[in-house]
Design a protein around this motif. Structure first.
Motif, PDB file in Angstrom:
ATOM      1  N   LEU A  50       0.832  -1.198   0.000  1.00 37.95           N
ATOM      2  CA  LEU A  50       0.000   0.000   0.000  1.00 37.95           C
ATOM      3  C   LEU A  50       0.874   1.258   0.000  1.00 37.95           C
ATOM      4  N   GLY A  51       2.023   1.174   0.670  1.00 38.07           N
ATOM      5  CA  GLY A  51       2.981   2.284   0.651  1.00 38.07           C
ATOM      6  C   GLY A  51       4.364   1.704   0.437  1.00 38.07           C
ATOM      7  N   HIS A  52       5.278   2.517  -0.066  1.00 34.69           N
ATOM      8  CA  HIS A  52       6.645   2.034  -0.260  1.00 34.69           C
ATOM      9  C   HIS A  52       7.550   2.541   0.859  1.00 34.69           C
TER      10      HIS A  52
ATOM     11  N   THR B  95       1.734  -8.187   7.628  1.00 34.38           N
ATOM     12  CA  THR B  95       1.147  -7.065   6.894  1.00 34.38           C
ATOM     13  C   THR B  95       1.382  -5.716   7.567  1.00 34.38           C
ATOM     14  N   ARG B  96       1.490  -4.708   6.734  1.00 31.29           N
ATOM     15  CA  ARG B  96       1.629  -3.329   7.210  1.00 31.29           C
ATOM     16  C   ARG B  96       0.448  -2.490   6.734  1.00 31.29           C
ATOM     17  N   TYR B  97      -0.401  -3.116   5.939  1.00 33.33           N
ATOM     18  CA  TYR B  97      -1.479  -2.426   5.242  1.00 33.33           C
ATOM     19  C   TYR B  97      -2.353  -1.572   6.160  1.00 33.33           C
TER      20      TYR B  97
ATOM     21  N   PHE C 270      13.111   1.824   3.551  1.00 28.50           N
ATOM     22  CA  PHE C 270      14.112   0.900   4.088  1.00 28.50           C
ATOM     23  C   PHE C 270      13.806  -0.542   3.708  1.00 28.50           C
ATOM     24  N   CYS C 271      12.809  -0.733   2.847  1.00 27.05           N
ATOM     25  CA  CYS C 271      12.297  -2.080   2.591  1.00 27.05           C
ATOM     26  C   CYS C 271      13.391  -3.033   2.125  1.00 27.05           C
ATOM     27  N   PHE C 272      13.415  -4.232   2.707  1.00 25.79           N
ATOM     28  CA  PHE C 272      14.447  -5.217   2.343  1.00 25.79           C
ATOM     29  C   PHE C 272      14.073  -6.000   1.088  1.00 25.79           C
TER      30      PHE C 272
HETATM   31  S1  SF4 Z   1       8.650  -2.882   4.350  1.00 27.72           S
HETATM   32 FE1  SF4 Z   1       6.869  -4.226   4.003  1.00 27.72          FE
HETATM   33  S2  SF4 Z   1       5.134  -2.807   3.648  1.00 27.72           S
HETATM   34 FE2  SF4 Z   1       7.018  -1.624   3.419  1.00 27.72          FE
HETATM   35  S3  SF4 Z   1       7.427  -1.682   1.210  1.00 27.72           S
HETATM   36 FE3  SF4 Z   1       8.576  -3.363   2.151  1.00 27.72          FE
HETATM   37  S4  SF4 Z   1       7.277  -5.166   1.988  1.00 27.72           S
HETATM   38 FE4  SF4 Z   1       5.994  -3.332   1.636  1.00 27.72          FE
END
Ligand code: SF4
Ligand SMILES: *Cc1c(COP(=O)(O)O)cnc(C)c1O
Length: 311
Positions: free
Chosen positions: A101-103, A171-173, A106-108
């Motif tokens: 839903l958002g970017h 989930t972070r949604y 720091f996303c791995f």
């Molecule tokens: S940290 Fe999780 S919610 Fe955020 S962009 Fe990466 S996969 Fe998506």
């Protein structure tokens, strides 16, 4: 899906970022800006230190190359068969989508590139054959970007596999769109026989609001276990007060703190790094000031280990 900012210039205008601060913002990134309005509204105007701003708005810092920071520090490719990642004995992680839903900056998994479709036949087959598996983690991306229909099909299929006992969502949604967990989705979950677990990804108390709390209450009524994992991020939550407030708040609303992740060394994320020494001190301080169950486990991911590694 709820409306989001994807155009950086529009966001700069909306946040009233002045000329001086604008120079620090990255105007074009391979991992594009994606920031739901609901989160953007919470950002203090013209404040680059706002915790939501820091997490979602690309900065020039992302373009710096730093030794030790790579595209796949977790070596996930090695453990991936199709869309199933199995690193640990009892559980495997299913990449249900690459959409979020958002970017998060720091996303791995931000350098994820493999081909995507919603057919899980191959993965289901692998899961059926692997009798050691007791749990499947629906991850991504974010599994809640899938439709209720798609999720229902997937959950029902997994529910029929007898050696599985637990189905877990990562989930972070809901920090941006808590209403995503609607009556229809709650009903789908109710009809699943296996224990359902949600592990949320909430990093800062500012991500928790009354709408999110309402959703949490609905999930709790259905005997779903709720946990939270955070990533320790410089100038977002790397201070005692923020971590104390976050974990106390989580318990207050019925979510148990699970992990505090040390940052993975993903290319372009060095400006989020917190030294391990500081992380350890923060955990010690939390232990001295909170009940034991309010303190998450401080862990890091070391490739080829049989679990996350406690720090
Ligand atoms: S940290 Fe999780 S919610 Fe955020 S962009 Fe990466 S996969 Fe998506
Ligand atoms: C983190 C992770 C899990 C889950 O580990 P837990 O310690 O059970 O939360 C499972 N599979 C992969 C590939 C992971 O990275």
């Amino acid at each position: 899906m709820p409306k989001s900012f994807t155009n950086i210039n529009k966001l700069i205008k909306f946040l009233k970022v002045d000329k001086k601060n604008q120079k620090k913002i990255l105007l074009n990134s391979n991992f594009p800006l994606l920031l739901p309005y609901t989160l953007a509204k919470k950002i203090k105007k013209n404040d680059l230190t706002d915790p939501i701003f820091r997490q979602f708005v690309p900065l020039i810092d992302e373009t710096y190359k730093n030794p030790g920071y790579t595209k796949d520090p977790l070596n996930e490719e090695k453990f991936r068969r199709s869309k199933l990642i199995k690193k640990y004995n009892s559980r495997a992680l299913l990449i249900t989508t690459n959409a979020c839903l958002g970017h998060c900056r720091f996303c791995f998994r931000k350098h994820f590139e493999f081909f995507f479709n919603k057919n899980f036949d191959k993965e289901i087959d692998l899961i059926k054959k692997d009798k050691n598996l007791t749990e499947i983690i629906l991850s991504g991306g974010d599994p809640l970007t899938l439709s209720n229909n798609d999720l229902e099909n997937l959950l029902k299929t997994l529910d029929k596999i007898s050696h599985l006992k637990i189905l877990r969502f990562h989930t972070r949604y809901i920090i941006a769109d808590p209403k995503r967990i609607d009556q229809n989705f709650l009903k789908i979950l109710k009809n699943i026989k296996k224990q359902i677990i949600f592990v949320f990804h909430i990093n800062h108390p500012k991500e928790i609001d009354s709408n999110l709390i309402k959703t949490i209450q609905k999930l709790k009524k259905q005997n779903i276990l709720l946990f939270n994992q955070s990533v320790l991020l410089k100038d977002v939550n790397d201070d005692f007060e923020t971590l104390k407030n976050l974990n106390l708040k989580l318990i207050e609303i019925g979510i148990a703190p699970y992990y505090l992740h040390h940052l993975d060394k993903i290319e372009g994320s060095k400006h989020f790094e917190v030294p391990i020494k500081k992380g350890k001190e923060l955990i010690k301080q939390l232990h001295e000031n909170l009940s034991g169950y309010m303190v998450p486990k401080y862990v890091r991911e070391i490739p080829n280990k049989q679990s996350k590694t406690l720090i």
